[in-house]
Design a protein around this motif. Sequence first.
Motif, mmCIF file in Angstrom:
data_model
loop_
_atom_site.group_PDB
_atom_site.id
_atom_site.type_symbol
_atom_site.label_atom_id
_atom_site.label_comp_id
_atom_site.label_asym_id
_atom_site.label_seq_id
_atom_site.Cartn_x
_atom_site.Cartn_y
_atom_site.Cartn_z
ATOM 1 N N ASP A 75 0.817 -1.220 0.000
ATOM 2 C CA ASP A 75 0.000 0.000 0.000
ATOM 3 C C ASP A 75 0.849 1.268 0.000
ATOM 4 O O ASP A 75 0.315 2.366 -0.146
ATOM 5 N N GLU A 81 2.132 3.592 -10.218
ATOM 6 C CA GLU A 81 0.760 3.860 -9.787
ATOM 7 C C GLU A 81 0.519 3.176 -8.451
ATOM 8 O O GLU A 81 1.170 2.181 -8.124
ATOM 9 N N PRO A 84 -4.608 -0.487 -5.780
ATOM 10 C CA PRO A 84 -5.926 -0.287 -5.157
ATOM 11 C C PRO A 84 -6.242 -1.363 -4.123
ATOM 12 O O PRO A 84 -5.817 -2.511 -4.255
ATOM 13 N N ARG A 85 -6.973 -0.985 -3.094
ATOM 14 C CA ARG A 85 -7.457 -1.939 -2.095
ATOM 15 C C ARG A 85 -8.646 -2.707 -2.664
ATOM 16 O O ARG A 85 -9.258 -2.288 -3.638
ATOM 17 N N THR A 87 -8.754 -5.414 -4.296
ATOM 18 C CA THR A 87 -8.504 -5.868 -5.665
ATOM 19 C C THR A 87 -7.572 -7.076 -5.624
ATOM 20 O O THR A 87 -6.515 -7.021 -4.995
#
Length: 123
Positions: A75, A81, A84-85, A87
């Motif tokens: 995280d 980039e 995302p959480r 995912t």
Amino acid sequence: MSIGKHHWVIAEGFIPEKGPRPDDPKLSSHETACILNAGDQQASIELTLYFSDREPAGPYRIMVPPRRTLHLRFDDLTDPEPLPRETDYASVFVSDVPVVVQHTRLDARAADLALMTSLAWSS
């Protein structure tokens, strides 16, 4: 000292929502790649993330000094980039020198925290 391998895979990846203490990074849900470089040269590692519904992200460039360990929180990745959480993903590490990679997950969605760890697959 040559401990480890050049290629590591963590086929299972999923960062849950942060949990009931989102302002405390130590107690928020996260996944970590624990990387050991026991050798005498710096490890230059390229990390690529794979997803079920889109093209891969990366490479993320990671450096681990000689005779050191790095606990890389997924995280914390930002370039190229953020991850995302909530995912599903998998990760592939390619290092120019032998390293060892271990995977951990802290799931803090419930009041009782759960910690999981496993050794990554190497080739």
